[in-house]
Structures are given as structure tokens and as C-alpha cells.
Design an enzyme around this catalytic site. Sequence first.
Site, short mmCIF file in Angstrom:
data_model
loop_
_atom_site.label_atom_id
_atom_site.label_comp_id
_atom_site.label_asym_id
_atom_site.label_seq_id
_atom_site.Cartn_x
_atom_site.Cartn_y
_atom_site.Cartn_z
N ASP A 77 44.62 41.66 69.25
CA ASP A 77 45.61 40.72 69.77
C ASP A 77 44.99 39.41 70.22
OD1 ASP A 77 44.40 42.26 71.83
OD2 ASP A 77 45.94 41.60 73.24
N GLU A 143 44.43 44.16 74.23
CA GLU A 143 43.37 43.90 75.21
C GLU A 143 43.80 42.87 76.23
OE1 GLU A 143 39.80 41.77 76.84
OE2 GLU A 143 41.44 41.00 75.62
#
Length: 486
Positions: A77, A143
Site C-alpha cells: 500500500d 502497512e
Amino acid sequence: MTIKDLKPALVFEIFDEITKVPRPSKKEEKIRQYLLDFAAKHNLAAKTDAIGNVVITKPATPGKEDAPTVIMQSHMDMVCESNDKSFDFENSPITTVVDGDWLRAEGTTLGADNGIGMAGALAALTDETLVHGPLEALFTVDEETGLTGANNLGEGMISGTMLLNLDSEDDAEIFIGCAGGVDTTCTFTYHRSVAPTDFHYFKLDISKGLGGHSGGDIHLGRANANKLLARFLWDVSKGHGLSLAEIDGGNLRNAIPRAAHAVFGVEAGKKEAVRVAFNRFVADVENEFKGIEPTLTLELESVDRPEYCVDSTTTGKLIEALYCAPHGVMSMSRDLEGLVETSTNLASVKMAGNNEILVTTSQRSSVESRKWDIANQVEALFTLAGASVSHGDGYPGWAPNMDSKIMKIASEAYEELYGVRPAIKAIHAGLECGLFLEKYPHLDMVSFGPTLQGVHSPSERMFIPAVERYWGQLTRILEKVADLKK
């Protein structure tokens, strides 16, 4: 020149592909499919777990089967910040720009955090000239907003004993420790009241701050738009009375807020006094942040009367709490010079459904007790203000291991290639390594990467010459480990 002309060609070719795949946190479906398609295209084994993490494996170069298995780890991400609020991160590709020695995006975050980590790992998996032992490339989800992938890594997903976290942002530096963190959410419940008809209404807009990473940039003294907003609203409320109709600031827990705005009213006869106060406020802010915030913009404009406002009791408590809320560096490390030990970020203020206002803060520390101490201080403050407070699960820090074998290999690799001994450091930002260590205490880990600046903001950029050194260091580490025995 475009990204396709940059060296190392294989790394930038893959990074270019990644920038074209939307990958907001918690919405990694498209980048996960890209990874699985990439593995299939190159005849590599791949697997996923229940949370959506992906592992791609490659057997050792013939003759190197007895070498330790190395895990190359990065996250899928990216932080989605744009100067254009209409930019659609869920469907639109990132537009990259080569700007001298730097690669940036056109008005958005670049996503080199952690797209360049992904690109490096995928390049290593497909470079047929590279001699290596068994390889595992682990790509985690979410994350940036919750460490969800690392926290829920499926059993048996990895088997390696050495882990290379490719999520650091400084060339010629190797990280062997990081801070732990915890988020705190404070919820105010308010009653709607009819906006006074005899008030004059303003919109205060704070924008174009530099923002940045709430761990890596917290020590730079940049403006927090939420704090500036609260400061002016508090001043107005004390001198002139105030009716609050709308408030919004910041977006992500791990980004220093670059922008915030509020719609508020004062008695009509006091509107000119508010304008005078605002002019003084602008002058003070410009003086305080001179040389730090070159693009920070503060604007005050008259607006139409809104239909409703927040009740006066909640308005007063909210503004006082935001003004008092701590933000920035709380203490410096006594063990590592220049390292922030403990900090807190007043990350976001959002009006939600059910007549709620949500205030999100993020605390970090390399000392577990200090992390919870500052989180509890935030809780105490907002509890006094009448908010309900909850803490997230948090994540652990990663304690440095000065006897690490992979640290020594990584340091030697860089020095052999570039004649410079890299600095060995810990980082105030959070990394997934602490969570991996909880599940796999045998892991020997380091973190490194090319130079990135302005991450978590549209100013994010990557130093192109450092990418070649990052790639050289990564491949040299894999070659050196291939000469070891399990």
C-alpha cells in the site's frame, strides 16, 4: 527524459508498472493481482494468506541450495495524498516526473514508499544474472494505516532466517531498530443547534503545508495545520465568542497534517475584530515558520450562514482540547545521538455521522513505557474534555542487535561497492520488523533503501542515483549470503 530512461533499467521498469496500479491502504486488490500475475508470468511460485499478504518464492541458483533463505520484504500500500482533492487514487495511475536527479509525481504522493521496495524485490526475483540462495519475497498489506498485514501474517508464509526490509529512506544508512507506536482516537458527541442568525460566518482555511512523515519528519518543526487551526479558534473564542459549524483537518495517522479548515461564526459586530486578529495571526505564523514552511497558506473568507452549528459546550471543550493537545517531539534518545525517542502527532480531526467529531493521534517511542505514557497523557486530556477515548492495539519496537550477521553483511556489501561505510542507525518511524520478530524470534533483520524525501505528502520524491546504489547493495547482499551455509 522519462522514467523509462532511468537506470537500473529493470528496477525502474517494474517501478513504472507499479505506479500504474492503484493501491490505497486497505484496498490492495489490484496490486495483489499484479503481483500474482507477475509471478505467473515469470514461472515463480506464489501464495497468499487470509489477510491478503503475498509471498513469491524462487529456488536457489544451482549449487547454492544450502545457503540461508533470504526474505525480501516490502508493503503493497501507499499513502494517498494529493494537492487536487478530486484525484481518484482508487482508479487513477500516478504520473511520474523526472526532475533533474529526482523522480517525483505530478501533484500526488509518488508511492516510492514502498513501491521501490517492491520493485527491488521483484527485480531480484527476475534477474537471471544474479547468483543467490533460496529467496522469498514478502509483500504485506495495509502497512500505512494499521500494520494489518504484518500483524496477521499467516502461519507458514515465510521460512527464511534473514530478512531484508526494503522500506527505509536514506542511502548509505542501515537500520537495525525502530520505534513502536499506538494510535489514540478521541470521540466527541455533540448536539446540533440552529446557527445564530445574528452572527457573521467565516471559513478559515490552512493549506499547502509541507506535512511529511509523522515519524521520520517529526523533528523538523513543520507546521501542524490542526494545531494552527485550534490556536486561532481558541483566540477567537476567548476574545469574541464563537459558534462552530464545521471542522476538518489532516487525513492519516502517520502524516503531519498539511491542511485544515473550519467554518465558524461570531457576533456580527465583532467581524472586523476577527479580521484584525487574523492578520496578526498570519504575521506571527509567517515569522515562526520562516524558512521552514515556504508554501504554507492561511486564508479567511466570509461565507453564508450554515444551517446548524455544534452546541456551545462541545465547541468550547473541543477547541480547548485541540489547543492543549501535545504534538511533536517529547524526548530524544539517550542511547543514539540525534534519534527521537518519543513523539506524538495530532493527526486528524473529522466530523462523522451520528453527531460525532473524531480526533486521531499517533504516539511513537523506542521505549515501550514512554509510548504508553504519552498515549495515556493524550487520553487524560481528552477525557477531561468530555470525549470518549480508545487506543489501538499498537505495534512493538524493534530493539537493535549489534551482533547481527546480516547487518555486517549489508554493511560490507555497501562498502565494497561504493567505498563508504554506511551508518548503522535506528529509526523513529515504525517498521513491520518488530511484528515479524514477535512471530519469528529467530529472524536476523536489517532495513535499507534509497533516499526518499517528503514521503506521505505530494512533495515525495526519490533520488535517482541512490536507486542504483540500493539495487547494487541488495544484489551484493544476496550474492554474499549465497556463499554461506545454513
